[in-house]
Design a protein around this motif. Structure first.
Motif, PDB file in Angstrom:
ATOM      1  N   ALA A   1       0.846  -1.199   0.000  1.00  0.00           N
ATOM      2  CA  ALA A   1       0.000   0.000   0.000  1.00  0.00           C
ATOM      3  C   ALA A   1       0.878   1.244   0.000  1.00  0.00           C
ATOM      4  N   ASN A   2       0.599   2.164  -0.907  1.00  0.00           N
ATOM      5  CA  ASN A   2       1.324   3.430  -0.964  1.00  0.00           C
ATOM      6  C   ASN A   2       0.626   4.496  -0.128  1.00  0.00           C
ATOM      7  N   VAL A   3       1.412   5.218   0.651  1.00  0.00           N
ATOM      8  CA  VAL A   3       0.922   6.394   1.371  1.00  0.00           C
ATOM      9  C   VAL A   3       1.941   7.510   1.158  1.00  0.00           C
ATOM     10  N   GLY A   4       1.643   8.708   1.668  1.00  0.00           N
ATOM     11  CA  GLY A   4       2.634   9.774   1.566  1.00  0.00           C
ATOM     12  C   GLY A   4       2.019  11.138   1.356  1.00  0.00           C
ATOM     13  N   THR A   5       2.681  12.134   1.888  1.00  0.00           N
ATOM     14  CA  THR A   5       2.225  13.513   1.776  1.00  0.00           C
ATOM     15  C   THR A   5       2.526  14.085   0.386  1.00  0.00           C
ATOM     16  N   SER A   6       1.852  15.172   0.078  1.00  0.00           N
ATOM     17  CA  SER A   6       2.173  15.949  -1.120  1.00  0.00           C
ATOM     18  C   SER A   6       2.202  17.424  -0.712  1.00  0.00           C
ATOM     19  N   LYS A   7       2.611  18.261  -1.622  1.00  0.00           N
ATOM     20  CA  LYS A   7       2.644  19.697  -1.331  1.00  0.00           C
ATOM     21  C   LYS A   7       1.245  20.221  -1.036  1.00  0.00           C
ATOM     22  N   ASP A   8       0.234  19.664  -1.705  1.00  0.00           N
ATOM     23  CA  ASP A   8      -1.143  20.133  -1.532  1.00  0.00           C
ATOM     24  C   ASP A   8      -1.800  19.585  -0.270  1.00  0.00           C
ATOM     25  N   TYR A   9      -1.426  18.353   0.130  1.00  0.00           N
ATOM     26  CA  TYR A   9      -1.992  17.716   1.329  1.00  0.00           C
ATOM     27  C   TYR A   9      -0.836  17.197   2.176  1.00  0.00           C
ATOM     28  N   ASP A  10      -0.393  18.043   3.067  1.00  0.00           N
ATOM     29  CA  ASP A  10       0.850  17.783   3.791  1.00  0.00           C
ATOM     30  C   ASP A  10       0.569  17.527   5.269  1.00  0.00           C
ATOM     31  N   ASN A  11       0.052  16.334   5.583  1.00  0.00           N
ATOM     32  CA  ASN A  11      -0.277  15.992   6.960  1.00  0.00           C
ATOM     33  C   ASN A  11       0.296  14.610   7.286  1.00  0.00           C
ATOM     34  N   PRO A  12       1.503  14.555   7.875  1.00  0.00           N
ATOM     35  CA  PRO A  12       2.147  13.270   8.162  1.00  0.00           C
ATOM     36  C   PRO A  12       1.289  12.333   9.010  1.00  0.00           C
ATOM     37  N   ALA A  13       0.571  12.869   9.999  1.00  0.00           N
ATOM     38  CA  ALA A  13      -0.243  12.021  10.877  1.00  0.00           C
ATOM     39  C   ALA A  13      -1.315  11.277  10.081  1.00  0.00           C
ATOM     40  N   ASP A  14      -1.916  11.953   9.099  1.00  0.00           N
ATOM     41  CA  ASP A  14      -2.932  11.306   8.265  1.00  0.00           C
ATOM     42  C   ASP A  14      -2.335  10.136   7.485  1.00  0.00           C
ATOM     43  N   GLU A  15      -1.121  10.315   6.989  1.00  0.00           N
ATOM     44  CA  GLU A  15      -0.503   9.255   6.183  1.00  0.00           C
ATOM     45  C   GLU A  15      -0.142   8.041   7.034  1.00  0.00           C
ATOM     46  N   VAL A  16       0.295   8.280   8.258  1.00  0.00           N
ATOM     47  CA  VAL A  16       0.585   7.169   9.162  1.00  0.00           C
ATOM     48  C   VAL A  16      -0.698   6.410   9.487  1.00  0.00           C
ATOM     49  N   GLU A  17      -1.779   7.156   9.680  1.00  0.00           N
ATOM     50  CA  GLU A  17      -3.071   6.508   9.947  1.00  0.00           C
ATOM     51  C   GLU A  17      -3.520   5.681   8.734  1.00  0.00           C
ATOM     52  N   LYS A  18      -3.297   6.191   7.536  1.00  0.00           N
ATOM     53  CA  LYS A  18      -3.626   5.426   6.329  1.00  0.00           C
ATOM     54  C   LYS A  18      -2.827   4.126   6.282  1.00  0.00           C
ATOM     55  N   ALA A  19      -1.572   4.195   6.704  1.00  0.00           N
ATOM     56  CA  ALA A  19      -0.746   2.991   6.734  1.00  0.00           C
ATOM     57  C   ALA A  19      -1.320   1.969   7.706  1.00  0.00           C
ATOM     58  N   ARG A  20      -1.788   2.437   8.857  1.00  0.00           N
ATOM     59  CA  ARG A  20      -2.401   1.530   9.839  1.00  0.00           C
ATOM     60  C   ARG A  20      -3.652   0.871   9.248  1.00  0.00           C
ATOM     61  N   VAL A  21      -4.448   1.666   8.532  1.00  0.00           N
ATOM     62  CA  VAL A  21      -5.649   1.127   7.892  1.00  0.00           C
ATOM     63  C   VAL A  21      -5.264   0.056   6.878  1.00  0.00           C
ATOM     64  N   ALA A  22      -4.247   0.335   6.077  1.00  0.00           N
ATOM     65  CA  ALA A  22      -3.812  -0.616   5.059  1.00  0.00           C
ATOM     66  C   ALA A  22      -3.378  -1.938   5.688  1.00  0.00           C
ATOM     67  N   VAL A  23      -2.599  -1.866   6.747  1.00  0.00           N
ATOM     68  CA  VAL A  23      -2.119  -3.089   7.411  1.00  0.00           C
ATOM     69  C   VAL A  23      -3.291  -3.843   8.031  1.00  0.00           C
ATOM     70  N   LYS A  24      -4.223  -3.105   8.639  1.00  0.00           N
ATOM     71  CA  LYS A  24      -5.395  -3.744   9.249  1.00  0.00           C
ATOM     72  C   LYS A  24      -6.170  -4.568   8.228  1.00  0.00           C
ATOM     73  N   TYR A  25      -6.272  -4.072   6.998  1.00  0.00           N
ATOM     74  CA  TYR A  25      -7.075  -4.756   5.985  1.00  0.00           C
ATOM     75  C   TYR A  25      -6.250  -5.635   5.046  1.00  0.00           C
ATOM     76  N   GLY A  26      -4.997  -5.892   5.425  1.00  0.00           N
ATOM     77  CA  GLY A  26      -4.274  -6.948   4.723  1.00  0.00           C
ATOM     78  C   GLY A  26      -3.017  -6.574   3.979  1.00  0.00           C
ATOM     79  N   ALA A  27      -2.569  -5.325   4.018  1.00  0.00           N
ATOM     80  CA  ALA A  27      -1.332  -4.973   3.316  1.00  0.00           C
ATOM     81  C   ALA A  27      -0.139  -5.679   3.962  1.00  0.00           C
ATOM     82  N   ASP A  28       0.724  -6.231   3.119  1.00  0.00           N
ATOM     83  CA  ASP A  28       1.924  -6.926   3.602  1.00  0.00           C
ATOM     84  C   ASP A  28       3.123  -5.996   3.694  1.00  0.00           C
ATOM     85  N   ALA A  29       3.006  -4.812   3.119  1.00  0.00           N
ATOM     86  CA  ALA A  29       4.083  -3.818   3.149  1.00  0.00           C
ATOM     87  C   ALA A  29       3.464  -2.448   2.907  1.00  0.00           C
ATOM     88  N   VAL A  30       4.189  -1.427   3.313  1.00  0.00           N
ATOM     89  CA  VAL A  30       3.731  -0.045   3.123  1.00  0.00           C
ATOM     90  C   VAL A  30       4.880   0.758   2.528  1.00  0.00           C
TER      91      VAL A  30
END
Length: 424
Positions: free
Chosen positions: A62-91
Motif C-alpha cells: 500500500a502506498n501512502v505519503g504527503t504531497s505539497k497540496d496535502y501535507d499531513n504526516p499524521a494522516d498518512e501514518v493513519e492510512k498505513a495503519r488502515v492498510a495493514v489492518k485490511y491486509g497490506a503486507d508492506a507499506v
C-alpha cells in the motif's frame, strides 16, 4: 545479511516464514540464497518477516505519503495503519511534502510490516529544482533512509542514456509517467550525464549490503497508457535491470524488479513471463497492471483484474491501486477499499499459483462448506473483509436463517430440507 545467512543454513526468519507460507524451510532457504525470493527486513528492525517471490503467497503493498497540496504526516501514518489492518503486507512512503522525513520515520517505528521509500524524492526536495540534485544528494538520501530502518527502496537504475535514446526513437502517447523516472531523465538531460544510480551501482550495493536493504529496481519507463504498453523502451530497461539483478546476487544483496503499469489484458501474461525471464526469475513487483484507461474512480477494480492475471503468470507483489488513482491523493477510505480489492486479486492469483494453490483453494472450500451449512459466523471469519460482510447482512436481516435476497425461498435451505424429508 539474509542471503549470506541463507547460504549457511536456516535462520529464525526462514523458519518463521516457512511455517506461514506452507513451504519447507530448506526450500525457502534455497530460494532466498538464489535470489528468487526476498525477505525485505533492514538489520535495524524487528517484525514478523514476510517473503516475496517464487512459491510464496502473492503479497500486496500500500502506498501512502504527503504531497505539497496535502501535507499531513499524521494522516498518512493513519492510512498505513488502515492498510495493514485490511491486509497490506508492506507499506511504501511516497511523501513529497515539506517535512519529508516525518512519515518515513514514524512508519519505521510504528508499523510492523516492511517499509519502503523512493529516496530520489527526498534528494529532489533538497534543491530548488530536480535537475540541481547532485549524485551525493541521491546517495546521501539512500544512506539516510537505510540508517532510519527502511526495508526496501525503489531505485530507477535502468533509466540510462541507452533507454532514453530508445524512447526518443519510439515516441509514446504519454512519454514517462514514473515520477522517479521523470526526475532521473530530467537530471540526465540537464546535466548531460549518465544516471548516477546506474553509473555508481557498486556504491549502491555497498550501502544496501551494510543495512540488508532490499533494492526494488524501479520501472522508470513503465507505460502510462494502453497505447504505450510493451514497447522497446520498456523492455530495454528490463534487460538492463536483469543485468543489475545479477550484480546484486553476486554481492548477496536482495533485489526485486518493478513492472508496469498499463497493459492490455491479452499482453499481461507475455509481459510478466518476459520480465521474469529477462530478470532471472527475480521477484516481480507490479502496479496493477491496469487493463483499461477509461475507468477513473474504479481503477482499483481495473488493477485487481490485471493483478489477478499477472499473479497467475508469476507476479509476486502487487501494488495497491485506490479509487483515487489518476485523480487525487487517496483518503483512508480509499486506502481501505484499494487494499481489500488488491487482497482479493492476490488470493485469486494464489488459487492457481504453484506452491500456494492447495492452501488458497482450501480456504475457498471452507467458505463453500460454511455457505452450504448457512454458518454465518464461519463465513465472516473466512471473508477477506469480515466487517463489510457482517455489516451488509446484519443491517438487512430476515426472519429466515438465510440471507434477505431469498429468505424462506433459499435454494440451499429448500434442498437441504427436502433431502432430510426424503430420508425420513
Amino acid at each position: 545479511m539474509l542471503i549470506r545467512d541463507a547460504k549457511k543454513g536456516i535462520s529464525h526468519d526462514i523458519w518463521e516464514v516457512s511455517r506461514r507460507e506452507g513451504v519447507s524451510a530448506d526450500q525457502l532457504r534455497g530460494l532466498l540464497a538464489s535470489g528468487q525470493v526476498v525477505i525485505p527486513k533492514n538489520v535495524a528492525r524487528n517484525f514478523p518477516a514476510r517473503a516475496i517471490g517464487k512459491y510464496m503467497s502473492t503479497k500486496i503493498n500500500a502506498n501512502v505519503g504527503t504531497s505539497k497540496d496535502y501535507d499531513n504526516p499524521a494522516d498518512e501514518v493513519e492510512k498505513a495503519r488502515v492498510a495493514v489492518k485490511y491486509g497490506a503486507d508492506a507499506v511504501m512512503d511516497l511523501s513529497t511534502g515539506s517535512d519529508i522525513d516525518a512519515v518515513r520515520r514514524r512508519l519505521v517505528k510504528e508499523i510492523d510490516v516492511p517499509v519502503g521509500t523512493v529516496p530520489i524524492y527526498h534528494a529532489a526536495r533538497k534543491r530548488k529544482n530536480v535537475v540541481d540534485m547532485s549524485s551525493d544528494d541521491i546517495f546521501n538520501s539512500i544512506r539516510e533512509h537505510a540508517k532510519d530502518g527502511v526495508d526496501f527502496i525503489t531505485v530507477h537504475c535502468g533509466v540510462t542514456m541507452s533507454t532514453l535514446d530508445r524512447l526518443r526513437r519510439d515516441p509514446r502517447v504519454m512519454n514517462v509517467v514514473s515520477r522517479g523516472g521523470a526526475f532521473t531523465i530530467a537530471w540526465m538531460l540537464h546535466n548531460e550525464a549518465e544516471n548516477p544510480l546506474y553509473e555508481e551501482f557498486d556504491y549502491l550495493l555497498e550501502i544496501a549490503a551494510e543495512h540488508d536493504l532490499t533494492l526494488s529496481l524501479g520501472d522508470g519507463m513503465r507505460p502510462g497508457c494502453m497505447a504505450d504498453a510493451s514497447d522497446r523502451a520498456q523492455f530495454m530497461e528490463v534487460i538492463t535491470l536483469g543485468e543489475l539483478v545479477g550484480r546484486c546476487r553476486e554481492k548477496d544483496v536482495q533485489s526485486m524488479v518493478e513492472g508496469p503499469g498499463h497493459v492490455p489484458l491479452d499482453e499481461v501474461g507475455t509481459s510478466v513471463s518476459t520480465m521474469k525471464k529477462l530478470t532471472r526469475d527475480a521477484p516481480l513487483y507490479l502496479l496493477g497492471p491496469l487493463v483499461t484507461d477509461i475507468a477513473p474512480g474504479y481503477d482499483h477494480i481495473v488493477g485487481a483484474i490485471g493483478g489477478s492475471i499477472a499473479g497467475m503468470y508469476g507476479a509476486d507483489f502487487l501494488c495497491m491501486v485506490t479509487p483515487s488513482e489518476h485523480l487525487a491523493l487517496p483518503t483512508a477510505d480509499d486506502i481501505r477499499e484499494g487494499t481489500v480489492v488488491t487482497k482479493i486479486a492476490a488470493h485469486v492469483a494464489d488459487t492457481v499459483k504453484e506452491g500456494q494453490r492447495e492452501l488458497a483453494r482450501a480456504r475457498d472450500l471452507d467458505m463453500s462448506r460454511a455457505r452450504g451449512g448457512l454458518d454465518w459466523a464461519k463465513q465472516y471469519e473466512l471473508a477477506i473483509d469480515p466487517e463489510k460482510a457482517r455489516n451488509i447482512r446484519e443491517t438487512r436481516m430476515t426472519a429466515s436463517d438465510a440471507c434477505s435476497m431469498c429468505g424462506d425461498l433459499c435454494a440451499i435451505k429448500i434442498v437441504k430440507d427436502a433431502l432430510k424429508e426424503s430420508k425420513r
